[in-house]
Design a protein around this motif. Structure first.
Motif, PDB file in Angstrom:
ATOM      1  N   HIS A  81       1.357   4.023   1.870  1.00  0.00           N
ATOM      2  CA  HIS A  81       2.027   4.758   2.955  1.00  0.00           C
ATOM      3  C   HIS A  81       3.547   4.692   2.799  1.00  0.00           C
ATOM      4  O   HIS A  81       4.100   3.667   2.400  1.00  0.00           O
ATOM      5  CB  HIS A  81       1.604   4.196   4.314  1.00  0.00           C
ATOM      6  CG  HIS A  81       0.245   4.676   4.757  1.00  0.00           C
ATOM      7  ND1 HIS A  81      -0.597   3.912   5.525  1.00  0.00           N
ATOM      8  CD2 HIS A  81      -0.400   5.848   4.545  1.00  0.00           C
ATOM      9  CE1 HIS A  81      -1.706   4.603   5.768  1.00  0.00           C
ATOM     10  NE2 HIS A  81      -1.619   5.777   5.167  1.00  0.00           N
ATOM     11  N   HIS A  83       0.841  -1.214   0.000  1.00  0.00           N
ATOM     12  CA  HIS A  83       0.000   0.000   0.000  1.00  0.00           C
ATOM     13  C   HIS A  83       0.862   1.245   0.000  1.00  0.00           C
ATOM     14  O   HIS A  83       2.077   1.174   0.173  1.00  0.00           O
ATOM     15  CB  HIS A  83      -0.993  -0.016   1.154  1.00  0.00           C
ATOM     16  CG  HIS A  83      -0.363   0.145   2.505  1.00  0.00           C
ATOM     17  ND1 HIS A  83       0.373  -0.852   3.092  1.00  0.00           N
ATOM     18  CD2 HIS A  83      -0.369   1.172   3.391  1.00  0.00           C
ATOM     19  CE1 HIS A  83       0.790  -0.440   4.283  1.00  0.00           C
ATOM     20  NE2 HIS A  83       0.356   0.794   4.487  1.00  0.00           N
ATOM     21  N   HIS A 143      -5.459   0.347  11.695  1.00  0.00           N
ATOM     22  CA  HIS A 143      -4.809  -0.962  11.880  1.00  0.00           C
ATOM     23  C   HIS A 143      -5.668  -1.887  12.717  1.00  0.00           C
ATOM     24  O   HIS A 143      -6.254  -1.463  13.713  1.00  0.00           O
ATOM     25  CB  HIS A 143      -3.481  -0.789  12.631  1.00  0.00           C
ATOM     26  CG  HIS A 143      -2.373  -0.289  11.784  1.00  0.00           C
ATOM     27  ND1 HIS A 143      -1.566  -1.129  11.046  1.00  0.00           N
ATOM     28  CD2 HIS A 143      -1.925   0.958  11.546  1.00  0.00           C
ATOM     29  CE1 HIS A 143      -0.671  -0.403  10.407  1.00  0.00           C
ATOM     30  NE2 HIS A 143      -0.862   0.867  10.684  1.00  0.00           N
ATOM     31  N   ASP A 190       6.016   4.353   4.766  1.00  0.00           N
ATOM     32  CA  ASP A 190       6.816   3.324   5.445  1.00  0.00           C
ATOM     33  C   ASP A 190       6.798   2.016   4.644  1.00  0.00           C
ATOM     34  O   ASP A 190       7.474   1.060   5.009  1.00  0.00           O
ATOM     35  CB  ASP A 190       6.359   3.118   6.905  1.00  0.00           C
ATOM     36  CG  ASP A 190       4.880   2.848   7.046  1.00  0.00           C
ATOM     37  OD1 ASP A 190       4.091   3.383   6.247  1.00  0.00           O
ATOM     38  OD2 ASP A 190       4.495   2.092   7.965  1.00  0.00           O
ATOM     39  N   HIS A 191       6.054   1.986   3.541  1.00  0.00           N
ATOM     40  CA  HIS A 191       6.033   0.829   2.635  1.00  0.00           C
ATOM     41  C   HIS A 191       6.505   1.179   1.218  1.00  0.00           C
ATOM     42  O   HIS A 191       6.738   0.280   0.416  1.00  0.00           O
ATOM     43  CB  HIS A 191       4.622   0.222   2.570  1.00  0.00           C
ATOM     44  CG  HIS A 191       4.172  -0.292   3.898  1.00  0.00           C
ATOM     45  ND1 HIS A 191       4.185  -1.626   4.233  1.00  0.00           N
ATOM     46  CD2 HIS A 191       3.748   0.371   5.009  1.00  0.00           C
ATOM     47  CE1 HIS A 191       3.772  -1.768   5.492  1.00  0.00           C
ATOM     48  NE2 HIS A 191       3.502  -0.571   5.973  1.00  0.00           N
ATOM     49  N   HIS A 209      -7.077  -1.492   4.745  1.00  0.00           N
ATOM     50  CA  HIS A 209      -6.335  -0.537   5.580  1.00  0.00           C
ATOM     51  C   HIS A 209      -6.523   0.899   5.072  1.00  0.00           C
ATOM     52  O   HIS A 209      -6.992   1.759   5.812  1.00  0.00           O
ATOM     53  CB  HIS A 209      -4.874  -0.979   5.579  1.00  0.00           C
ATOM     54  CG  HIS A 209      -3.899  -0.027   6.163  1.00  0.00           C
ATOM     55  ND1 HIS A 209      -3.933   0.369   7.482  1.00  0.00           N
ATOM     56  CD2 HIS A 209      -2.823   0.612   5.614  1.00  0.00           C
ATOM     57  CE1 HIS A 209      -2.927   1.214   7.706  1.00  0.00           C
ATOM     58  NE2 HIS A 209      -2.252   1.373   6.588  1.00  0.00           N
ATOM     59  N   ASP A 217      -0.302  -3.853   5.830  1.00  0.00           N
ATOM     60  CA  ASP A 217      -0.990  -3.332   7.010  1.00  0.00           C
ATOM     61  C   ASP A 217      -2.435  -3.784   6.914  1.00  0.00           C
ATOM     62  O   ASP A 217      -3.106  -3.539   5.909  1.00  0.00           O
ATOM     63  CB  ASP A 217      -0.915  -1.800   7.062  1.00  0.00           C
ATOM     64  CG  ASP A 217       0.467  -1.304   7.467  1.00  0.00           C
ATOM     65  OD1 ASP A 217       1.370  -2.150   7.667  1.00  0.00           O
ATOM     66  OD2 ASP A 217       0.646  -0.084   7.584  1.00  0.00           O
TER      67      ASP A 217
HETATM   68 ZN    ZN Z   1      -0.073   1.820   6.406  1.00  0.00          ZN
END
Ligand code: ZN
Length: 461
Positions: A69, A67, A401, A71-72, A167, A188
């Motif tokens: 975000h 996805h 989450h 952090d991914h 998510h 997530d």
């Molecule tokens: Zn996320």
């Protein structure tokens, strides 16, 4: 096929932290990276963004993204700049959201580098951004989009299916088949009761499960977060204060607006002006509107949400908000106070006790948001110390989450136990708490892997 005899998985991020998710599959001839996230928070984590990957970017054949975000996905521009030339596979929603998030990330990194140069506060001479907006734009060209449940090949004998994760828009669980072995990444995982997204799809029989554990040691309050938000807005408006809401531009801004519009319709909050100060959140809402089948929002919801808020696009409009004063509500990014326009609002409004700061999502260790949540009241913002005297409220209820009980319940529904479960995307306490629950309540084999550890997928241990 001999080359698939010893497929391995290496954890290049997302171990001991909720950031930097990167999982490298090596089939013994081909390399596939699942997620390509940025490390955020603690300095020793952020420093990893500057450390070259253990394998050359050019040696990776394909990337699959769960996805949008950062952090991914936030390392993708660096990966492409450093020589990755393969395709980046994702859902359509993810690719569209990435076009906003990655460009914004490039701009923010350039801005930070300029600021560091100006202040002379960097050890790099001259300070260079991790990557630029131009690098981000280049990486967007490598995206290849897929429908959910469509099985596609990413390398010889390696197929991938994206499965709804509930998510944020486009969020997928990633199921990989390598020569008869099924490896499943949760990405997530969302919540069954999310006001925006539909529930995550159930888990099928898999050989190896790689699960997130953000809330592995916590459960969301059963209270409606809207109640809490309504009470806070009413209280702060009465004293003429500003409610400053830190929200991820993608996902959280929408659920806060939805909640506010419902509170207003029920007469539960006074009609205070609401400002959505995030050009990215505004653009993201248009993408949400293009993917009606993926979420629960109706036309009526959209018009109530965006009719409620004044949209702030330009930097000048954003600065004017700092002079305006309360009562008002400002929703702005970033969600963990690590950058973005919200920092200027924190400087302007954080020192006054009649105001309130709402942390509306998970605060990764080492971020300003986590410091505030932990009780710290002096924040360094653009080189200046700001004393926070405003009320600080954490509202986990707006999280996108699954919590600990939901993760365990979701796993329990699987028809068979995976041969091994690796617990990632959680800070140490959260990951270990989830490990114990998986072991004791499900009787599954589970382990928290180490950073850079390699495991054998045929014989996982
Ligand atoms: Zn996320």
């Amino acid at each position: 096929m001999t080359r698939h005899q010893h497929p391995s998985l290496r954890f290049l991020g997302g171990t001991g932290t909720v950031t930097g998710s990167k999982y490298l599959l090596d089939t013994g001839g081909q390399r596939i990276l699942v997620d390509c996230g940025l490390f955020q928070g603690f300095k020793q984590l952020r420093d990893r963004n500057r450390t070259p990957l253990p394998v050359p970017a050019a040696s990776i054949d394909a990337v699959v993204i769960t996805h949008a975000h950062l952090d991914h996905t936030g390392y993708l521009p660096a990966l492409v700049r450093d020589g990755f030339t393969g395709p980046i596979h994702s859902s359509k929603g993810t690719a569209q959201l990435c076009s906003l998030l990655l460009l914004d990330s490039g701009h923010l990194l350039e801005e930070e580098a300029r600021f560091a140069a100006h202040k002379g506060s960097s050890i790099h001479h001259p300070p260079l951004p991790l990557y630029t907006a131009a690098d981000a734009a280049r990486s967007l060209k490598s995206f290849r989009t897929h429908e959910f449940d469509e099985r596609f090949e990413v390398a010889d004998g390696v197929d991938v299916t994206l499965i709804p994760a509930g998510h944020i828009l486009g969020a997928s669980q990633v199921h990989l088949g390598i020569g008869g072995t099924g490896i499943h990444f949760t990405g997530d995982l969302g919540r069954p009761d999310d006001p925006l997204m539909y529930p995550p799809r159930g888990l099928d029989s898999v050989d190896v499960l790689v699960t997130e554990s953000t809330y592995g040691n916590r459960n969301h309050s059963p209270e409606d977060p809207g109640e809490e938000l309504g009470n806070l807005v009413t209280r702060v408006a009465k004293r003429g204060g500003v409610v400053l809401i830190a929200a991820f531009a993608v996902g959280r801004a929408e659920s806060i607006l939805l909640s506010l519009s419902r509170l207003l319709a029920k007469g539960k909050i006074p009609a205070v002006p609401v400002f959505l100060n995030s050009p990215m959140a505004i653009d993201a809402s248009l993408i949400y509107q293009q993917h009606r089948e993926e979420h629960r929002l109706s036309d009526k919801d959209f018009s109530a949400m965006y009719g409620l808020a004044t949209l702030t696009r330009t930097a000048d409009e954003s600065k004017l908000l700092n002079l305006r004063g309360g009562p008002m509500i400002i929703i702005s990014a970033s969600g963990m106070l690590s950058g973005g326009r919200i920092l200027h609002h924190l400087s302007a409004y954080g020192e006054d006790p009649k105001n309130a700061i709402v942390l509306a999502g998970y605060q990764a260790g080492g971020t300003r948001g986590a410091a505030l949540e932990g009780g710290q009241r002096t924040l360094k913002i653009y080189g200046e110390y700001v004393q926070i005297r405003a009320e600080v409220v954490s509202m986990d209820g707006f999280s996108a989450h699954a919590d600990s009980n939901t993760l365990i319940g979701w796993m329990k529904e699987a028809p068979t136990a995976p041969r091994m479960t690796y617990i990632t995307h959680g800070e140490p306490e959260a990951a270990d708490a989830l490990r114990l629950r998986i072991k004791h309540e499900l009787g599954w084999r589970a382990r928290v892997p180490e950073h850079l550890e390699t495991v054998n997928l045929r014989n996982p241990s």
